[in-house]
Scaffold this active site. Sequence first.
Site, short mmCIF file in Angstrom:
data_model
loop_
_atom_site.label_atom_id
_atom_site.label_comp_id
_atom_site.label_asym_id
_atom_site.label_seq_id
_atom_site.Cartn_x
_atom_site.Cartn_y
_atom_site.Cartn_z
N GLY A 123 0.26 40.71 13.87
CA GLY A 123 1.59 41.12 14.32
C GLY A 123 1.54 41.85 15.65
O GLY A 123 0.76 41.50 16.54
N GLU A 142 -5.49 40.51 22.23
CA GLU A 142 -4.58 39.38 22.45
C GLU A 142 -3.41 39.87 23.31
O GLU A 142 -3.29 39.50 24.48
CB GLU A 142 -4.10 38.82 21.10
CG GLU A 142 -3.18 37.62 21.21
CD GLU A 142 -2.54 37.22 19.87
OE1 GLU A 142 -2.35 38.10 19.00
OE2 GLU A 142 -2.19 36.03 19.72
N1 ADE Z 1 0.67 36.14 13.34
C1 ADE Z 1 0.64 34.80 13.46
N2 ADE Z 1 0.05 34.44 14.63
C2 ADE Z 1 -0.31 35.59 15.25
C3 ADE Z 1 -0.93 35.90 16.47
N3 ADE Z 1 -1.33 34.95 17.33
N4 ADE Z 1 -1.11 37.21 16.79
C4 ADE Z 1 -0.70 38.19 15.95
N5 ADE Z 1 -0.12 37.94 14.78
C5 ADE Z 1 0.08 36.67 14.42
#
Ligand code: ADE
EC number: 3.5.4.4
Length: 334
Positions: A170, A200
């Site tokens: 998330g 990310e």
């Molecule tokens: N939930 C689903 N895909 C995700 C992602 N790429 N990053 C964080 N939470 C997620």
Amino acid sequence: MICETLPLIDLHRHLDGNIRPDTIWDLAQQNGIDLPVEHFNDFIPHVRIQDKASDLMEFLVKLDWGVNVLSSLEDCKRVAFENVEDLSLAGIDYAELRFSPYYMAMKHNLPTADVVAAVIEGVKQGCEEFGVKANLIGILSRTFGLEKCQHELDSLLVHKDHLVAIDLAGDELGKPANLFEDQFKQVANAGLNVTIHAGEAAGPESVWHAIKLLKAQRIGHGVKSYEDKHLLDYLAENNITLETCLTSNYQTGTIDRISDHPIHTFLEHGVKVCLNTDDPAVEGIELKHEYTLAKQQLGLTTQQLQDIQLNALNAAFISDSEKQTLLTEKSAKI
Ligand code: ADE
Ligand code: ZN
């Protein structure tokens, strides 16, 4: 692109990010849920990224319709079962499917622990039906805050014998890893493995927190690790595998182009990476496509792609003998 004598493995794949658009449509009709459009073709842009999103949170909105139509435990079981069929259709030999039970339960107030049980049952039946191997990873959805995550963890731990790990997913920017230290102490006490989405949406400090505070053994994405040489050394020395998801990283705006992905930096530093899908139905891709991208857009060699297939096997949350079985079963099929 794929080495046919090695198992094809997806270690980072969200079950609740892989609900088929036609199943969402079908469940909406069945459950009397209004959708924003009248025709199925017009519905696709609501549940699938068209080119890319501006950031992670805009990407994640596309998962919402999939869970919003889950009105019963039977619906949860159905999407879990279909996820295993999708593995079989994609030629995947082993996967670790992750899911956030609270996210799946939320819209229709389903009992969260029962959602976990329904997913376990759907995956079990799918594995029997389609002859695929899969394990489950429980997610704490940090987007909904600490209290909801504790509830989610309690619900997951009721069924801990059917899970191999816990993940934190998330809103990485809004809800940093350090908030969840106490929850991951409970995960350690329960004897479960840990993988964390980090690096990310946020930078390398988020990966450090995942490792040092939450004791992550693998990192979901980890893209921004390339900004910190000391971190790269640490990842390499401690055999912490990065679960790389190329298309997802492009679609969430983490990278501007696939060719910008720092996978070469990781490989040069001896950091282990594997290739994964993330949310295949939302992205409109499957795992073999990610291997094709790695070769065609990033210029990875056949040897590097084979190593990556083996990295996934090595990093899987299964025993050495299960790894050996995956290897021997695959070579016996040829
Ligand atoms: N939930 C689903 N895909 C995700 C992602 N790429 N990053 C964080 N939470 C997620
Ligand atoms: Zn993910």
